[in-house]
Scaffold this motif. Structure first.
Motif, PDB file in Angstrom:
ATOM      1  N   LEU A 662       0.831  -1.197   0.000  1.00 27.01           N
ATOM      2  CA  LEU A 662       0.000   0.000   0.000  1.00 27.01           C
ATOM      3  C   LEU A 662       0.863   1.242   0.000  1.00 27.01           C
ATOM      4  N   ASP A 663       0.406   2.243  -0.732  1.00 27.93           N
ATOM      5  CA  ASP A 663       1.015   3.573  -0.646  1.00 27.93           C
ATOM      6  C   ASP A 663       0.057   4.508   0.079  1.00 27.93           C
ATOM      7  N   LEU A 664       0.615   5.321   0.967  1.00 27.64           N
ATOM      8  CA  LEU A 664      -0.145   6.343   1.674  1.00 27.64           C
ATOM      9  C   LEU A 664       0.233   7.686   1.064  1.00 27.64           C
ATOM     10  N   HIS A 665      -0.758   8.426   0.611  1.00 36.35           N
ATOM     11  CA  HIS A 665      -0.514   9.715  -0.042  1.00 36.35           C
ATOM     12  C   HIS A 665      -1.011  10.821   0.875  1.00 36.35           C
ATOM     13  N   SER A 703       1.271  20.667  -1.233  1.00 35.54           N
ATOM     14  CA  SER A 703       2.127  19.527  -1.587  1.00 35.54           C
ATOM     15  C   SER A 703       1.373  18.211  -1.478  1.00 35.54           C
ATOM     16  N   THR A 704       1.915  17.215  -2.178  1.00 33.32           N
ATOM     17  CA  THR A 704       1.536  15.823  -1.955  1.00 33.32           C
ATOM     18  C   THR A 704       2.819  15.034  -1.764  1.00 33.32           C
ATOM     19  N   GLN A 705       2.751  13.998  -0.966  1.00 31.24           N
ATOM     20  CA  GLN A 705       3.908  13.120  -0.798  1.00 31.24           C
ATOM     21  C   GLN A 705       3.420  11.688  -0.619  1.00 31.24           C
ATOM     22  N   ARG A 706       4.275  10.763  -0.983  1.00 30.99           N
ATOM     23  CA  ARG A 706       3.940   9.345  -0.902  1.00 30.99           C
ATOM     24  C   ARG A 706       4.805   8.678   0.149  1.00 30.99           C
ATOM     25  N   VAL A 707       4.159   7.906   1.016  1.00 34.89           N
ATOM     26  CA  VAL A 707       4.865   7.106   2.014  1.00 34.89           C
ATOM     27  C   VAL A 707       4.420   5.663   1.826  1.00 34.89           C
TER      28      VAL A 707
END
Length: 843
Positions: A662-665, A703-707
């Motif tokens: 899974l990616d958390l955005h 902003s957006t970032q992916r964790v």
């Protein structure tokens, strides 16, 4: 122009607080006088009366203006909105008495559609477009009868004009392409056949004071960090050349100058002006404009300052908006009408709609080419609530005429609309029309044969002259070899939806901007089904009549929703429908909510090429399982509830990346840096923690970032159940963004590795009603994860509904009365979840 004055009782009110005027001579008015009362209307057979002299002496109904024949019939209790008479094919007459002496000027803001205006037995105007405003002068000497006649469309529809290159199925009859009227009421399967006839916009007499206004034209622009206001005032009567005029805004003022005896104009610079933003990205700042003219003061309402640009992407084939230089992901829905009978709705209806749009995290509404140009009240609310408006010109699907008369009518229509709305900051995109190029493309015509100069030459030239601050696009959809291609330009995305594609089609389609998307037959809650539709049985004729369908198709949008019940939830819709009707309805509401959340999570993720998505549609035009996110009574459906948890400015969304987990955005659209705590937990059997982690994160402005969930956890865990090394280790993953200081949850997202796990359990639900100074609320808790919790109450609807509830975390839900006049009743109802073995009753 004259935008402040273009609404009557059905639109935004012109109250004293908004338009305060200090007049030396109270008996004379500088403003137009709305002729909104004293009207009667009657219907006759087409052509039965050549002039008012032949009108019958009976059958007259009281009529409100602005209004339509349908709204007059409704007020009289004569209208069946689902099976109305064909109003557009009879003649209709409106009459009232006028009194005065001397030259008068009448302003008619909209007559639907083939209309005549009479003073006694003298015809003073003929109109063939419902979208233009007319000024007409006449003499009065005492009392006279003002009569408006609305003629049958039949002769005009039968007249021969140029041959169309294609004939869409959407509209009946296809010769409506020759008339400038709304397609509402003429689209079988889309909306009730309630045809627009009558004075749907205000009828006014212009002011009689010596300094009465004719037009007021305000426009704004940005120059560096400063705001510029350009104002032009025209007057009905000539003014003394030495009359001083001052324009005021934000504690700054400037002197105006006279270019002739009728025209006063000037430009005001506001240093370091606070800009207007869509509410998701900042404050929609508005600034009051005032005019001092000699010894009088006029408050002219607020304006906003902003810039809007189109970003095409590195390949030049995308479409996204930058507002004030900042990228904005546009999300919202396609507007229909607050009230199909009046075509306008009341101020309360409009305010509720904008409030619901804002609360859902929407920042754009699209007024499509099949609808009407909306009122000034609509645009004032858009400015106030910080909602961008995508406005189609009123063209859809047809191959339109290109003769001189039609082109002249279009030019007047477009120029008047743009001048009227010039002051509004919320107008963000202007579009030539809806699905015109698409229709031609689907009929197999090459680009050279489907082009219409109306959209590629005439309208863009008018936009450049009247609203150069607003981007123009020729059609929706458009771009690419096929105008409906999803990975270039603007598309209408129904891959997930009408075309019944799997969810992974959302990523495969590489949507750049969906000006329409995700049409489903969205089921209202039980209260609306009982109250407005009168049935909860999906094979009742009343149910099916309200389900949208495309003309000629062998399926409807119930079938689309059932497809996803089958493929996502693994159930047989027909069997559940007759064995457990209530469960069928609840699963239908849940699956649409799930689809909405997943699609917008994909489009909002870090790295997505998508610049926006607008759901088809915002509100239902009749009671039932329509396309609307809001039902016909103004109540949110499950789809709205899901979007309200997916479209907020500060947001976490989850995407399933298969073998990558899974990616958390993490999304922060605000202008402030936000320190947050990110929490991740996986539950087994809905209650036991199988894995968990937490970490501090910094969300940069805009902003957006992916964790990656794996990175967050720091060890292997089969989040997506892709490796299948053994039994599934968990039922749900929960990602939570929490304020580290207050502990308040800012956003939460859920991922279920197996959507078809619909087994029902005792969730240990508890519900406690409690009264507060603001009304009733419910405190709900569960010992086990509750999937799609729904509150069904006899007297209230829940502010938050159709949500997932983690175990052992009480949540407080406010209640809104179903009847605004019934606020004293105690809550009484049940709480259901689609994985609960039984509902929990409370009172």
């Amino acid at each position: 122009m004259l935008a402040l004055l273009n609404d009557g009782p059905e639109g935004e009110p012109r109250d004293a607080a908004e338009f305060a005027v200090c007049e030396a001579t109270p008996s004379l008015s500088v403003w137009p006088r709305s002729l909104d009362s004293g009207w009667q209307c009657v219907t006759t057979a087409a052509g039965a009366c050549a002039s008012p002299a032949g009108l019958p002496g009976f059958g007259w109904l009281p009529a409100q203006v602005p209004g339509t024949v349908a709204s007059a019939w409704r007020a009289a209790g004569r209208l069946d909105a689902n099976q109305p008479p064909p109003f557009a094919f009879d003649d209709h007459w409106y009459c009232r008495t006028l009194a005065g002496d001397g030259l008068q000027r009448l302003r008619l803001h909209g007559l639907a559609t083939l209309a005549e205006v009479w003073i006694d037995e003298r015809k003073i105007l003929t109109s063939d477009s419902m979208f233009v405003t007319h000024d007409v002068a006449f003499e009065l000497h005492g009392a006279a009868t003002l009569t408006l006649c609305f003629r049958s469309l039949a002769p005009a529809l039968a007249a021969r004009r140029s041959r169309a290159r294609w004939r869409p199925r959407l509209v009946t009859p296809p010769t409506l392409r020759n008339l400038r009227t709304t397609l509402l009421g003429h689209m079988q399967g889309w909306c009730p056949p309630l045809q627009a006839v009558g004075p749907w916009r205000p009828v006014e007499l212009l002011g009689d004071a010596p300094n009465a206004f004719d037009t007021i034209d305000l426009k704004t622009q940005i120059d560096g960090n400063d705001g510029i206001v350009c104002a032009t005032f025209t007057f009905i009567h000539p003014q003394p050349a030495d009359t001083p005029g001052l324009l005021k805004c934000a504690e700054v003022q400037t002197s105006l100058h006279w270019s002739d005896a009728y025209t006063l104009s000037g430009m005001l610079r506001v240093p370091n002006v606070a800009r207007w933003w869509p509410h998701t990205h900042g404050e929609p700042h508005l600034h009051a404009i005032g005019l001092e003219l000699a010894d009088q003061t006029f408050e002219l309402g607020p304006v906003g300052f902003r810039t809007i640009e189109v970003e095409r992407g590195a390949d030049g084939e995308g479409f996204a908006l930058r507002v004030n230089g900042t990228p904005v992901f546009c999300r919202g829905a396609c507007w229909t009408s607050a009230d199909l009978a009046t075509l306008t709705g009341t101020p309360a209806q409009l305010a509720q709609a904008f409030s619901l749009a804002r609360d859902a995290g929407m920042n754009m509404l699209r007024v499509g080419g099949t609808m009407v140009y909306e009122s000034d009240g609509f645009y004032r609310l858009a400015d106030k609530y910080g909602i961008l408006i995508w406005q189609d010109f009123a063209f859809a699907n047809f191959d339109y005429p290109s003769d001189e008369g039609f082109s002249a009518s279009v030019a007047r229509e477009a120029a008047q609309f743009l001048a009227r709305t010039r002051r509004f900051a919320s107008l963000a995109v202007l579009c030539g029309g809806s699905e015109v190029d698409q229709q031609a493309g689907m009929f197999g015509l090459p680009p050279s044969l489907r082009e219409q100069p109306l959209f590629t030459q005439q309208l863009p030239a008018i936009v450049e002259r009247e609203r150069p601050d607003v981007p123009y696009v020729s059609n929706s959809p458009s771009g690419g070899v096929w105008p409906f291609s999803t990975r270039t330009g603007i598309t209408h995305y129904y891959g997930v939806g009408a075309y019944q594609r799997p969810l992974d089609d959302v990523r495969r389609s590489q949507v750049r901007f969906a000006a329409e998307c995700l049409a489903f037959a969205n089921v209202p809650d039980d209260a609306t089904l009982h109250e407005a539709l009168g049935t909860m049985h999906t094979h009742d004729p009343r149910w099916k009549a309200a389900v949208p369908r495309d003309p000629g198709a062998g399926w409807d949008f119930d079938d689309v929703r059932d497809h996803y019940l089958r493929t996502l939830y693994g159930i047989d819709p027909a069997r559940v429908r007759y064995e457990d009707p209530q469960r069928y309805l609840d699963l239908s509401r849940a699956v649409v909510a799930e689809l909405m959340s997943d699609v917008f999570a994909e489009w909002r993720r870090d790295g997505s090429p998508c610049g926006g998505g607008l759901v088809w549609q915002f509100q239902d035009l009749r009671a039932g399982a329509g396309w609307g996110l809001i039902d016909a009574l103004g109540r949110p459906k499950s789809a709205w509830q899901a979007l309200a948890r997916t479209l907020q400015p500060v947001q976490v969304v989850i995407t399933d990346e298969g073998l990558n987990g899974l990616d958390l955005h993490l999304i922060n659209e605000t202008a402030a840096a936000l320190p947050m705590q990110l929490e991740l937990v996986c539950l087994r059997d809905g209650a036991l923690v199988a894995a968990s982690a937490r970490r501090a994160v910094e969300l940069a402005p805009h902003s957006t970032q992916r964790v990656a969930a794996a990175e967050c956890l720091g060890q292997f865990f089969d989040f997506t159940c892709a490796y299948r090394f053994g039994p599934r280790a968990h039922d749900v993953t929960i990602a939570t963004l929490r304020d580290p200081t207050s502990g308040k949850i800012r956003s939460e997202a859920f991922h279920l590795p197996e959507r078809q796990a619909l087994e029902r359990h005792d969730l240990g639900l508890s519900v406690t009603p409690q009264a507060t100074s603001d009304g009733w609320e419910l405190v709900i808790e569960a010992r086990r994860f509750a999937r799609f919790v729904h509150i069904a109450d006899a007297h209230y609807r829940a502010r938050d509904d159709w949500f997932h509830l983690p175990p052992n975390r009480p949540i407080t839900i406010g209640l809104v009365p179903l009847n605004e006049n019934d606020t004293s009743a105690a809550p009484e109802g049940e709480v259901r979840a689609i994985n609960a073995s039984a509902p929990h009753f409370y009172r």
